[in-house]
Write an enzyme that holds these catalytic residues in place. Structure first.
Site, mmCIF file in Angstrom:
data_model
loop_
_atom_site.group_PDB
_atom_site.id
_atom_site.type_symbol
_atom_site.label_atom_id
_atom_site.label_comp_id
_atom_site.label_asym_id
_atom_site.label_seq_id
_atom_site.Cartn_x
_atom_site.Cartn_y
_atom_site.Cartn_z
ATOM 1 N N VAL A 93 0.830 -1.203 0.000
ATOM 2 C CA VAL A 93 0.000 0.000 0.000
ATOM 3 C C VAL A 93 0.866 1.255 0.000
ATOM 4 C CG1 VAL A 93 -1.826 1.257 1.197
ATOM 5 C CG2 VAL A 93 -1.779 -1.248 1.270
ATOM 6 N N ILE A 106 5.811 4.643 1.528
ATOM 7 C CA ILE A 106 5.217 5.453 2.595
ATOM 8 C C ILE A 106 4.723 4.522 3.701
ATOM 9 C CG2 ILE A 106 3.539 7.253 3.143
ATOM 10 C CD1 ILE A 106 3.185 7.648 0.088
ATOM 11 N N GLU A 128 2.264 0.361 -17.676
ATOM 12 C CA GLU A 128 2.438 -0.943 -18.314
ATOM 13 C C GLU A 128 1.920 -0.900 -19.758
ATOM 14 O OE1 GLU A 128 3.561 -3.621 -16.483
ATOM 15 O OE2 GLU A 128 3.664 -2.486 -14.618
ATOM 16 N N ASP A 142 -5.807 -1.189 -9.461
ATOM 17 C CA ASP A 142 -4.669 -1.173 -8.540
ATOM 18 C C ASP A 142 -4.987 -0.301 -7.320
ATOM 19 O OD1 ASP A 142 -1.642 -1.422 -7.965
ATOM 20 O OD2 ASP A 142 -1.952 0.741 -8.070
ATOM 21 N N LYS A 160 -5.485 -1.275 -3.051
ATOM 22 C CA LYS A 160 -4.855 -0.581 -1.911
ATOM 23 C C LYS A 160 -5.918 0.018 -0.999
ATOM 24 C CE LYS A 160 -0.947 0.483 -4.932
ATOM 25 N NZ LYS A 160 -0.465 1.497 -5.888
#
Lengths: 383, 383
Positions: B80, B84, B137, B148, B152
């Site tokens: 995630v 960070i 990609e 994506d 997360k």
């Protein structure tokens, strides 16, 4: 307030001498009584959670050593940037990194004042307002002179770099001499003035300094306004990270205190007193790196020079800087600002050693074409 | 590469079956093989560190249950927001808080594209550039369609609110239909368009949604540009905090993976497998709160309506909105944009339930004065 069955005492030492107490939470602030209390708690085998940045910054080495001997935890997340879990990020989240530098807006009062001054208001006027609003103490010295920020920076630097706490060797400059004029001209050059604590790890020592600083307006930290805090942490693996939020206030502080209590309790539950070393590094990995003198610090500079309106004065200024190896990034002089035969010249330099800058300023102030003192504010690009 | 004495195998199951292995680090990504590997490792009593957000978001409940039974840790900080340490902040640093909402820029590719589009460039052109630069990609679906980010967000929401992972119930809308026109007009209204993951805890369930979102330009998260990530976490005690930094890249990911390994090793050293519950809450404290349907979500909206240039059309639009209880915050119509008898009307509404908005849009599209579809982008003020 009705405390129910919670025992209450007016003698703080009742708490540290009570055998049923596991964790002592110290929220009284200041040095003497707090230090005595914390050391007594530690000696009695009690874990300590404190929000007292002054205590840790000044007496932390002694307290951590005593705690290590007693096998207890002393946790202090609430002492640095209030509700922002930045100590956890530095001590645990960045464990894989060699931290190269840390820079933060770590005093909300100072940041509030500088934010309000962008509207053209004078320092003294905004300070008074901040006092009326309860953002600033009646004696604002700790906040506006950067002492509070220096306490927090000392702790951040030690946990970030793995060096002993060395509060007394840090450099501190306040914001009381910042003028709306300089704020406005920094903005014209693309910079914002923030009161930053900056710590940088270098081969020969660490920079540890709190002072007003020009930062590029496009950098995220320049956008942190009002009483809020933010800490930039630069690690060699991750790069720049930033932690932002309320740096003070009852509930924000309580949020950090309780997170520390939970952490300590989880450690106790798993049979270990201290999971993460006090400063993030094992005591035998602490490096005795000294704090560098301000003359050895490297910085860019904003200079405001009051020049007499004579031909060739700009050439003379440029030549003094050049002789000391100082390169000019921007220069600004506006005819419209000519007054009584004097005109301000604003210069932004590239990075140079403070020693060179001190000598240049001395020489500039000796020129017959320059009137009064040269105003100097440090600048950082963080790139 | 010379691996020295480090054992090497081309069969991933050699690692999970090796009795000398304590911690398995899974960095292969994807679902099937990764799931098999992680579950085998867990069953063999090995701790797991993974950067695989898809695996945790989709199969996390099953994996955590197995890990709980086996008494091992499954750590996923790197999954995630990359480097960070935001999971540490949510699971530990905010332990004292009831987290009310979380909102983040958690896909660097999408943020890079929207940032570049502010210069007036089309989505497809910037996407191609991002692919050439290696930011996107060859098949960009996961990034630009928000899958994506939804992975997360699912993890953040579960750890933040203490609810099961429910990836399949979240709402996902990508950025491929965002135009430079809407970006520019949002800017005129004082807003920036960011691709956000937003999770909000409400009495009756949780909102879990990824979509393009207008945020006030003055809010710090609007200033996060390029491939960088930032996560806002709002707690009832501390208020708004934000965590910012590189969300992807080899070294940023490695930074988080190694921090997790250190964490696990510290736990092992202190004799405890799992110090902090997988989702920050003890399994019996996980609340079976459902994800709300998109119709039940509350949001403000940016609408772009192509109106025929006839008298009274604005009144008709306003009256449809008003009938559904929708209040207008701003409206913008520029004569200079009149073309072929059609003129765009831009409206920013106050917060309303999506159900009401769907009905209004249906009704608006049925008006003879309105041409084609109504463009709708959600908006949040975060105050």
């Amino acid at each position: 307030m009705d405390l129910g069955d919670v025992p209450f005492s007016t003698d703080i030492f009742d708490v540290v001498n009570d055998p049923s107490v596991d964790i002592v939470v110290e929220l009284i602030g200041g040095y003497d009584a707090a230090k005595e209390l914390v050391l007594a708690a530690v000696r009695n085998g009690k874990h300590v959670v404190t929000a007292n940045k002054a205590l840790i910054a000044v007496h932390g080495n002694e307290i951590f050593e005593a705690a290590d001997k007693a096998g207890v935890v002393v946790a202090y997340e609430a002492g640095v940037a209030g509700g922002i879990p930045v100590m956890k990020a530095v001590r645990e989240g960045m464990a894989a990194n060699r931290i190269d530098w840390i820079a933060g807006i770590i005093n909300g009062t100072g940041n509030y004042i500088l934010t309000e001054m962008r509207a053209g208001r004078e320092f003294s006027e905004v300070l008074k307002e901040a006092q009326d609003l309860g953002y600033a103490e009646a004696d604002p010295t700790f906040d506006v002179e950067g002492i509070d920020a220096a306490h927090k920076l000392t702790i951040l630097a030690s946990a970030g770099f793995g060096v002993p706490l060395q509060f007394e060797k840090g450099f501190t400059e306040g914001i009381s001499k910042i003028t709306p004029y300089d704020i406005a001209h920094a903005e014209l050059l693309g910079y914002r003035i923030k009161h930053l604590g900056i710590a940088r790890r270098r081969e020969d020592g660490i920079e540890l300094r709190v002072h007003p600083t020009l930062v590029p307006k496009s950098h995220l930290i320049a956008q942190v306004d009002g009483v809020l805090n933010a800490v930039l942490v630069d690690g060699d693996a991750v790069g720049q990270t930033m932690y932002y939020g309320p740096g003070a206030g009852d509930e924000a502080t309580a949020s950090a205190v309780i997170a520390d209590i939970v952490d300590v309790a989880r450690g106790v539950a798993c049979g270990s007193s201290q999971r993460v070393p006090y400063l993030g590094f094992e005591p035998d990995a602490i490096e005795e790196l000294d704090v560098l003198s301000m003359e050895d610090v490297q910085s860019a500079y904003y200079l405001r020079i009051t020049a007499l309106d004579r031909p060739g004065v700009l050439a003379k200024i440029a030549s003094v800087l050049s002789e000391h190896g100082i390169n000019i990034e921007s220069i600004m002089q506006k005819e419209s600002e000519l007054k009584d035969g004097r005109i301000p010249v604003i210069i932004l330099t590239h990075t140079v050693q403070e020693r060179q800058m001190n000598r240049s300023i001395e020489e500039l102030e000796g020129l017959s074409d320059i009137d009064g003192q040269v105003i100097r504010i440090r600048a950082e690009n963080f790139n």
